[in-house]
Design an enzyme around this catalytic site. Structure first.
Site, PDB file in Angstrom:
ATOM      1  N   GLY A 134       0.853  -1.192   0.000  1.00  0.00           N
ATOM      2  CA  GLY A 134       0.000   0.000   0.000  1.00  0.00           C
ATOM      3  C   GLY A 134       0.888   1.241   0.000  1.00  0.00           C
ATOM      4  NE  ARG A 146      -5.999   8.878   2.350  1.00  0.00           N
ATOM      5  CZ  ARG A 146      -6.749   8.595   1.285  1.00  0.00           C
ATOM      6  NH1 ARG A 146      -6.750   9.419   0.266  1.00  0.00           N
ATOM      7  NH2 ARG A 146      -7.513   7.528   1.244  1.00  0.00           N
ATOM      8  CG  MET A 147      -2.281   5.167   6.779  1.00  0.00           C
ATOM      9  SD  MET A 147      -1.562   6.265   8.012  1.00  0.00           S
ATOM     10  CE  MET A 147      -0.240   5.270   8.660  1.00  0.00           C
ATOM     11  CB  THR A 198      -5.375  -2.990   5.742  1.00  0.00           C
ATOM     12  OG1 THR A 198      -4.136  -2.671   5.109  1.00  0.00           O
ATOM     13  CG2 THR A 198      -6.507  -2.893   4.747  1.00  0.00           C
ATOM     14  CB  THR A 199      -9.652  -0.686   8.884  1.00  0.00           C
ATOM     15  OG1 THR A 199      -9.896   0.363   7.927  1.00  0.00           O
ATOM     16  CG2 THR A 199      -8.624  -0.235   9.904  1.00  0.00           C
ATOM     17  CB  ALA A 221      -3.420  -2.360  15.647  1.00  0.00           C
ATOM     18  CG  ASN A 258      -6.021   4.439  15.944  1.00  0.00           C
ATOM     19  OD1 ASN A 258      -4.915   4.846  16.259  1.00  0.00           O
ATOM     20  ND2 ASN A 258      -6.981   5.239  15.523  1.00  0.00           N
ATOM     21  CG  HIS A 310     -11.957   8.650   9.638  1.00  0.00           C
ATOM     22  ND1 HIS A 310     -12.737   8.101  10.632  1.00  0.00           N
ATOM     23  CD2 HIS A 310     -10.670   8.333   9.950  1.00  0.00           C
ATOM     24  CE1 HIS A 310     -11.964   7.479  11.500  1.00  0.00           C
ATOM     25  NE2 HIS A 310     -10.711   7.599  11.118  1.00  0.00           N
ATOM     26  CE  LYS A 345     -12.050   4.858   8.020  1.00  0.00           C
ATOM     27  NZ  LYS A 345     -10.920   3.964   7.722  1.00  0.00           N
ATOM     28  N   GLY A 354     -12.429   1.144  11.584  1.00  0.00           N
ATOM     29  CA  GLY A 354     -11.996  -0.011  12.376  1.00  0.00           C
ATOM     30  C   GLY A 354     -11.876   0.353  13.847  1.00  0.00           C
TER      31      GLY A 354
HETATM   32  P1  NAD Z   1      -5.166   4.882   0.440  1.00  0.00           P
HETATM   33  O1  NAD Z   1      -6.355   4.578  -0.422  1.00  0.00           O
HETATM   34  O2  NAD Z   1      -4.555   6.245   0.399  1.00  0.00           O
HETATM   35  O3  NAD Z   1      -3.978   3.842   0.109  1.00  0.00           O
HETATM   36  C1  NAD Z   1      -4.156   2.472  -0.120  1.00  0.00           C
HETATM   37  C2  NAD Z   1      -3.074   2.020  -1.107  1.00  0.00           C
HETATM   38  O4  NAD Z   1      -3.144   0.595  -1.230  1.00  0.00           O
HETATM   39  C3  NAD Z   1      -3.249   2.610  -2.517  1.00  0.00           C
HETATM   40  O5  NAD Z   1      -2.015   3.168  -2.968  1.00  0.00           O
HETATM   41  C4  NAD Z   1      -3.649   1.405  -3.358  1.00  0.00           C
HETATM   42  O6  NAD Z   1      -3.207   1.488  -4.704  1.00  0.00           O
HETATM   43  C5  NAD Z   1      -2.902   0.292  -2.603  1.00  0.00           C
HETATM   44  N1  NAD Z   1      -3.374  -1.052  -2.938  1.00  0.00           N
HETATM   45  C6  NAD Z   1      -4.603  -1.453  -3.383  1.00  0.00           C
HETATM   46  N2  NAD Z   1      -4.600  -2.781  -3.632  1.00  0.00           N
HETATM   47  C7  NAD Z   1      -3.356  -3.225  -3.330  1.00  0.00           C
HETATM   48  C8  NAD Z   1      -2.738  -4.496  -3.388  1.00  0.00           C
HETATM   49  N3  NAD Z   1      -3.409  -5.581  -3.811  1.00  0.00           N
HETATM   50  N4  NAD Z   1      -1.445  -4.604  -2.983  1.00  0.00           N
HETATM   51  C9  NAD Z   1      -0.753  -3.525  -2.557  1.00  0.00           C
HETATM   52  N5  NAD Z   1      -1.278  -2.268  -2.505  1.00  0.00           N
HETATM   53  C10 NAD Z   1      -2.578  -2.135  -2.881  1.00  0.00           C
HETATM   54  O7  NAD Z   1      -5.605   4.505   1.923  1.00  0.00           O
HETATM   55  P2  NAD Z   1      -4.934   4.994   3.307  1.00  0.00           P
HETATM   56  O8  NAD Z   1      -5.633   6.206   3.793  1.00  0.00           O
HETATM   57  O9  NAD Z   1      -3.447   5.009   3.147  1.00  0.00           O
HETATM   58  O10 NAD Z   1      -5.383   3.806   4.263  1.00  0.00           O
HETATM   59  C11 NAD Z   1      -4.992   2.482   4.001  1.00  0.00           C
HETATM   60  C12 NAD Z   1      -5.643   1.556   5.021  1.00  0.00           C
HETATM   61  O11 NAD Z   1      -5.090   1.838   6.326  1.00  0.00           O
HETATM   62  C13 NAD Z   1      -7.162   1.744   5.158  1.00  0.00           C
HETATM   63  O12 NAD Z   1      -7.751   0.493   5.377  1.00  0.00           O
HETATM   64  C14 NAD Z   1      -7.293   2.633   6.384  1.00  0.00           C
HETATM   65  O13 NAD Z   1      -8.529   2.487   7.053  1.00  0.00           O
HETATM   66  C15 NAD Z   1      -6.156   2.097   7.227  1.00  0.00           C
HETATM   67  N6  NAD Z   1      -5.646   2.988   8.284  1.00  0.00           N
HETATM   68  C16 NAD Z   1      -5.226   2.391   9.420  1.00  0.00           C
HETATM   69  C17 NAD Z   1      -4.662   3.128  10.438  1.00  0.00           C
HETATM   70  C18 NAD Z   1      -4.155   2.426  11.664  1.00  0.00           C
HETATM   71  O14 NAD Z   1      -3.618   3.082  12.583  1.00  0.00           O
HETATM   72  N7  NAD Z   1      -4.296   1.105  11.733  1.00  0.00           N
HETATM   73  C19 NAD Z   1      -4.533   4.516  10.298  1.00  0.00           C
HETATM   74  C20 NAD Z   1      -4.949   5.111   9.092  1.00  0.00           C
HETATM   75  C21 NAD Z   1      -5.503   4.326   8.081  1.00  0.00           C
END
Ligand code: NAD
Length: 246
Positions: free
Chosen positions: A8, A12-13, A76-77, A99, A101, A132, A136, A142
């Site tokens: 990923g 953003r993350m 991922t959530t 987790a 978060n 959010h 999102k 999550g």
């Molecule tokens: P985002 O949409 O900006 O990024 C997701 C990325 O994953 C994209 O670049 C996409 O192209 C890529 N992707 C899609 N399919 C893929 C695959 N098969 N293999 C590899 N990469 C792939 O989303 P984000 O805001 O970065 O959030 C990502 C996840 O993290 C979400 O599920 C979000 O809820 C979660 N999140 C968790 C926390 C935490 O603390 N646990 C904090 C923020 C966000």
């Protein structure tokens, strides 16, 4: 040196994790995987996989980790019931920190919410509001789901029956055995979670505001260091922060 593979990576993350890794001299980012890249071709180079992608990608990513004996950290959530079940099966072969978060503040919130629910008892109505950014993809968050699970467990409620996702129309009086969950979406809000305990003549609200994704990234990297060398199993931030028995 701990060698990290990021999945990923273009999100953003992923961007926040990449930036935060640069601030540690003991961490090295050896592969950046996004949609269309072949994780299997790179996985041998890393010590741990850190996943912030999309719910459908987590199972194939963990299957690849299990095939190569690599631990993982999953941020991922939005996983479905079937995906959660498969993730749990795979953790019989590798250690995984999952987790919703990774921030220290939210993990403190989890602890405080459990304590407040125990102290206040069944006379207080329970509502969760999460906010959010407009991009999102999953709702409720999550983290909101984890808060609802804590409240249901403390109250002895079945969450599936107790959860009330928003209200509209003639909904009638609020039953006691209900946990309201409300998802607000807009702008660039990084993440806000409020748990409301509404009683007669008083109301307690516990709120956490995330103002930067870096807090999640640093927490995930702490989990990445921690998970290496652990026995196979499903872990969360309570294990990483040593809060399991607190
Ligand atoms: P985002 O949409 O900006 O990024 C997701 C990325 O994953 C994209 O670049 C996409 O192209 C890529 N992707 C899609 N399919 C893929 C695959 N098969 N293999 C590899 N990469 C792939 O989303 P984000 O805001 O970065 O959030 C990502 C996840 O993290 C979400 O599920 C979000 O809820 C979660 N999140 C968790 C926390 C935490 O603390 N646990 C904090 C923020 C966000």
């Amino acid at each position: 040196m701990t060698r990290i593979i990021l999945t990923g990576a273009k999100g953003r993350m992923g961007t926040a994790v990449r930036t935060c890794i640069r601030s540690y001299s003991d961490l090295e980012l050896v592969a950046e995987i996004d949609l269309g890249d072949d994780l299997a071709a790179h996985i041998a180079r890393g010590d741990v996989v850190v996943d912030f992608s999309v719910h459908t990608a987590t199972v194939p990513i963990l299957e690849c980790c299990a095939a190569h004996g690599k631990p993982a950290v999953v941020g991922t959530t939005g996983h479905s019931e079937a995906e959660r079940k498969r993730i749990k099966e795979l953790t019989q072969r590798i250690p995984v920190v999952l987790a919703p978060n990774f921030s220290a503040g939210v993990n403190a919130l989890f602890w405080l919410v459990r304590k407040a629910a125990e102290i206040l008892g069944p006379d207080f109505d329970l509502e969760i509001v999460e906010m959010h950014h407009r991009l999102k993809k999953d709702a409720p968050s999550g983290t909101a789901k984890a808060l609802a699970e804590i409240l249901a467990e403390t109250r002895g409620l079945n969450l599936e029956a107790a959860a009330r996702h928003g209200r509209v129309g003639i909904v009638g009086e609020r039953p006691k055995a209900e946990i309201g969950i409300h998802a607000v979406r807009g702008g660039d809000i990084v993440g806000t979670h409020t748990v409301i305990f509404a009683g007669n003549g008083e109301r307690l609200e516990l709120t956490h505001h995330a103002t930067s994704r870096d807090t999640f990234a640093h927490g995930a990297l702490r989990a990445a260091r921690w998970v290496i060398g652990k026995s196979p199993g499903l872990y969360d931030m309570r294990d990483v922060l040593g809060l399991r028995s607190a």
